[in-house]
Design a protein around this motif. Structure first.
Motif, PDB file in Angstrom:
ATOM      1  N   SER A 150       0.831  -1.208   0.000  1.00 29.96           N
ATOM      2  CA  SER A 150       0.000   0.000   0.000  1.00 29.96           C
ATOM      3  C   SER A 150       0.865   1.258   0.000  1.00 29.96           C
TER       4      SER A 150
ATOM      5  N   LEU B 172       4.009   1.603  -1.038  1.00 29.94           N
ATOM      6  CA  LEU B 172       4.735   1.774  -2.300  1.00 29.94           C
ATOM      7  C   LEU B 172       3.813   2.277  -3.403  1.00 29.94           C
ATOM      8  N   LEU B 173       2.611   1.695  -3.493  1.00 30.61           N
ATOM      9  CA  LEU B 173       1.666   2.137  -4.524  1.00 30.61           C
ATOM     10  C   LEU B 173       1.217   3.570  -4.267  1.00 30.61           C
ATOM     11  N   GLY B 174       1.055   3.915  -3.009  1.00 29.84           N
ATOM     12  CA  GLY B 174       0.674   5.274  -2.682  1.00 29.84           C
ATOM     13  C   GLY B 174       1.750   6.263  -3.096  1.00 29.84           C
ATOM     14  N   ARG B 175       3.006   5.874  -2.907  1.00 27.55           N
ATOM     15  CA  ARG B 175       4.096   6.771  -3.272  1.00 27.55           C
ATOM     16  C   ARG B 175       4.156   6.993  -4.782  1.00 27.55           C
ATOM     17  N   LEU B 176       3.687   5.993  -5.534  1.00 26.73           N
ATOM     18  CA  LEU B 176       3.746   6.095  -6.993  1.00 26.73           C
ATOM     19  C   LEU B 176       2.912   7.258  -7.512  1.00 26.73           C
ATOM     20  N   THR B 177       1.886   7.628  -6.771  1.00 24.01           N
ATOM     21  CA  THR B 177       0.972   8.679  -7.243  1.00 24.01           C
ATOM     22  C   THR B 177       0.808   9.759  -6.193  1.00 24.01           C
ATOM     23  N   VAL B 178       1.830   9.962  -5.396  1.00 20.07           N
ATOM     24  CA  VAL B 178       1.688  10.810  -4.209  1.00 20.07           C
ATOM     25  C   VAL B 178       1.370  12.251  -4.580  1.00 20.07           C
TER      26      VAL B 178
ATOM     27  N   LEU C  18      -0.292  13.348  -7.203  1.00 19.57           N
ATOM     28  CA  LEU C  18      -1.385  13.506  -8.153  1.00 19.57           C
ATOM     29  C   LEU C  18      -2.729  13.501  -7.446  1.00 19.57           C
ATOM     30  N   PRO C  19      -3.748  14.088  -8.083  1.00 19.07           N
ATOM     31  CA  PRO C  19      -5.056  14.162  -7.436  1.00 19.07           C
ATOM     32  C   PRO C  19      -5.776  12.825  -7.469  1.00 19.07           C
TER      33      PRO C  19
ATOM     34  N   SER D  86      -6.774  10.779  -4.594  1.00 18.19           N
ATOM     35  CA  SER D  86      -6.581   9.735  -3.589  1.00 18.19           C
ATOM     36  C   SER D  86      -7.814   9.602  -2.704  1.00 18.19           C
ATOM     37  N   LEU D  87      -8.182   8.366  -2.418  1.00 22.34           N
ATOM     38  CA  LEU D  87      -9.313   8.114  -1.535  1.00 22.34           C
ATOM     39  C   LEU D  87      -8.852   7.895  -0.094  1.00 22.34           C
ATOM     40  N   ILE D  88      -7.544   7.856   0.116  1.00 20.42           N
ATOM     41  CA  ILE D  88      -7.032   7.526   1.460  1.00 20.42           C
ATOM     42  C   ILE D  88      -6.628   8.765   2.240  1.00 20.42           C
TER      43      ILE D  88
END
Lengths: 148, 148
Positions: free
Chosen positions: A133, A135-141, A143-144, A146-148
DNA sequence: GCGAATTACTTCCGTTTGCAAGCTTTATAT
DNA sequence: ATATAAAGCTTGCAAACGGAAGTAATTCGC
C-alpha cells in the motif's frame, strides 16, 4: 543492475486487470453499482459537504468532463446523488451525495473491503500488505484523486 | 490491527489509472499503438513460434474472444500480425507475429521501459522497485497472462 | 465598462468493449 | 454411425468512453 521498472509496471497492469474483474463483478451483483460508480460516490463522501463540482470530480477520477456528466445522470435518476447550483457562479453544478447514496456507499464499501481482503488471503503478512500500500501510494503521491 | 487491504487496492486502482494515462499517450504518439495492442503483440512475442490462438490470447489478456477478434483485425491490416490455420483442427485460427510486428514490438518495448522508469525517477531505490514488482507479481501469481 | 479569453458543462460522433446469438468444426456418448 | 454436446471464432447490439464542438457564464485586459 537490471531495470526493474518494466516488470513492476507490467505486474501493475496485470494486477489491475484481475482486481477490477473481481471487484466489478461483486459490486455489480451485490449493489448494482459499477466500480467507477462507487469510486465516484466515495469521492463525494470524502469531500466537504459531500459535494463536488463536475470538473473537480473529473480531476479526482482522472477522466473527462463529459464522462462525469454521463456517469452522474443514472446516479441522479436513482436518487443517490443530487444537483446543487452555486449562488456565486451559475456555471457550476455540484454533484451532492444524498442520504440514500450515503447509505449505499457505506454498504458497498464493506463489500469493497471484504473483496479486497480476498486478494491477500494466502501467504500475505500484514506488513507486506501495508508495504504494498505504501509503495503504490508513493507512486501517485503528487497527483489528485486519492481516496485515502 | 487495521485492515490494510482496502487502501492497498484503492492505491492500486489509482496508480493504474495514472500509469495507463501516461503509457498510452507515449505509445500512441511514438508508435501509433495503444497499450492493449502492444500487450497483445508482447504476448505473441513471448509465445512459442510467436503465435497464439485467439482464445489463448483472450485468456492472456483477461478479455473476451470477440475483443481479440476485433483487436487483431487492424494489426493484421497493418501487417504486424498474420493469420495461421491449424492442420489438425480447422476451428483454430492462430495470430502470428510478423517480422514487421517483431521489430515494432522491440521498438515499442524500449519506449515502454523508458516510460516505466519515469514513474520511479525520484525517491525510489532499486530495492524498493524490485520489492513493489515482487509484491504485485505475487498478487496474481496463480493467474494467466504474465509477461515476465 | 466592454470585447476577448477562459471556464463549466453538455451533446455529438467515432472507438472500444462485453454479452448473446450464430456458424463451423471437433469431441463424446450410445 | 449418428445424434448431442462442446469448443473456437465472428457478428449484432447496447453500454461506456474521450475528444471536438457547442452553449452559457465568468474573468481578464485595456
Amino acid at each position: 543492475m537490471t531495470n526493474q521498472a518494466f516488470p513492476a509496471i507490467a505486474h501493475l497492469l496485470r494486477a489491475h486487470t484481475v482486481v477490477e474483474e473481481r471487484l466489478s463483478g461483486e459490486l455489480s451483483a451485490v449493489h448494482g453499482l459499477s466500480l467507477k460508480e462507487l469510486l465516484l460516490l466515495m469521492f463525494l463522501e470524502k469531500a466537504p459537504a459531500s459535494r463536488l463540482s463536475r470538473v473537480e470530480l473529473a480531476r479526482c477520477m482522472h477522466t473527462s468532463a463529459s464522462t462525469i456528466t454521463r456517469q452522474a445522470a443514472p446516479l441522479e435518476k436513482r436518487g443517490l446523488v443530487g444537483r446543487d447550483v452555486d449562488a456565486r457562479d451559475a456555471r457550476l453544478s455540484y454533484v451532492v451525495l444524498t442520504p440514500t447514496g450515503q447509505q449505499l456507499v457505506e454498504d458497498a464499501r464493506a463489500t469493497f473491503e471484504r473483496s479486497s481482503s480476498t486478494f491477500f488471503r494466502d501467504r500475505w503478512t500484514d506488513d507486506e500488505i501495508a508495504g504494498l500500500s505504501e509503495l503504490l501510494g508513493r507512486l501517485t503521491v503528487s497527483l489528485p484523486g486519492s481516496l485515502i
